[in-house]
Design a protein around this motif. Sequence first.
Motif: not given
Lengths: 219, 219
Positions: A113, A116, A165, A167-169, A171-173, A175-176, A179, A184, A193
């Motif tokens: 992170m 990023w 897509l 990879l994006a899904l 990475d985003g998950l 992160l949640q 956090t 989550v 997923m």
Amino acid sequence: MARGLTLPQQRKEETRVRILRAAYGVFARRGYEAATVEEITAECGIAKGALYGHFASKEELFRTILIEHVRGRAAQTAALLDPGLPLRESMLRIIEASWATCRTDPVWSPIVMEFWALAGRNEWGREAVAAIFDHCSAALVRFLSGAQRAGLVRSDVDVDRAARLLLALNDGLVLQWQTQPDKVDPEEFLGPMADMITGYLAVEDHGARGATPEHTGGR
Amino acid sequence: MARGLTLPQQRKEETRVRILRAAYGVFARRGYEAATVEEITAECGIAKGALYGHFASKEELFRTILIEHVRGRAAQTAALLDPGLPLRESMLRIIEASWATCRTDPVWSPIVMEFWALAGRNEWGREAVAAIFDHCSAALVRFLSGAQRAGLVRSDVDVDRAARLLLALNDGLVLQWQTQPDKVDPEEFLGPMADMITGYLAVEDHGARGATPEHTGGR
């Protein structure tokens, strides 16, 4: 330790690994900005001059940690895959492999992170993150192309885009999850997923929604 | 300016907005760590004591910028939605609305990425990012529940989880786009993202893959 190295080469490689391990600990503890080369050399007991013989700067050290770690992980994931497996099973393996590092090494995702954030702020951070995106998506493209040739992925799917897509899904998950670990739970997201991605990729929903619906409680 | 405020309240609100605007510029230019309250007060011409009358700390300023911005954006997106619209069209609107800010304000996503890094490192950063995830996913849950009642979303979809997945996919893609604008053109991903999510959510693939396949070149 790689075989076929001379003794001086082995020593050099050992020192390099020692520096990287110490740097990993210091970056994890302090964050990139606050970490200093002095603290890293103190931690591994190596002179500052010797460290600079291996790494030109703090930047290069941080970048090397990210890139070597991600490459190692991508190679491990690739070894788990087989284009002949049902597509949903492959998706589960890809996602689980990426999560394994977050579970076993709690400082890994804060380091990612931080990269990023650096990517948004400076050129070398941006290049390092770009390199890992390229590396990971190339590995996924190799797998997806094989699955497409095997008839598991629709022929009209653009595999480069699909890899991005996925990879994006993920990475985003992550992160949640990192956090809000109280809200989550990755276990609850694994099946959905895999369903979402498989439903998008698969020929005639083969192996997707119908086969293992999320409400049956199967993963 | 909200109506019904007394003159002193109006003045106070104007000062607050002036501080937030100056802080936004300074954080964008310097990054959170390097930014100072002195630079912010110099930029907006307000005494340091007056600033502390509005915001207790640099942390609170940075957090307020994130949260107010995200709330405003979520409200704008909600106004574009209607549970009666075809599901894929709603997905396109949600994604496009989130991207509009990245397009019009090039410093917004670096600020968000810096928050992601803070979330990995300290408690107030984590709480701020958790608050925006909760806020955005609550807004998506409201929409998805309406669409589920209208019969557009499968009854067995867990809308909380679906909202988190939509958020994850979007955050991950924005990260790639902002890091590799030369390689990740959001226009190319808009249709596939909407297809992937709609395919997962929709009743009997209604409005999903079949209706507007990505290879026809339609968005």
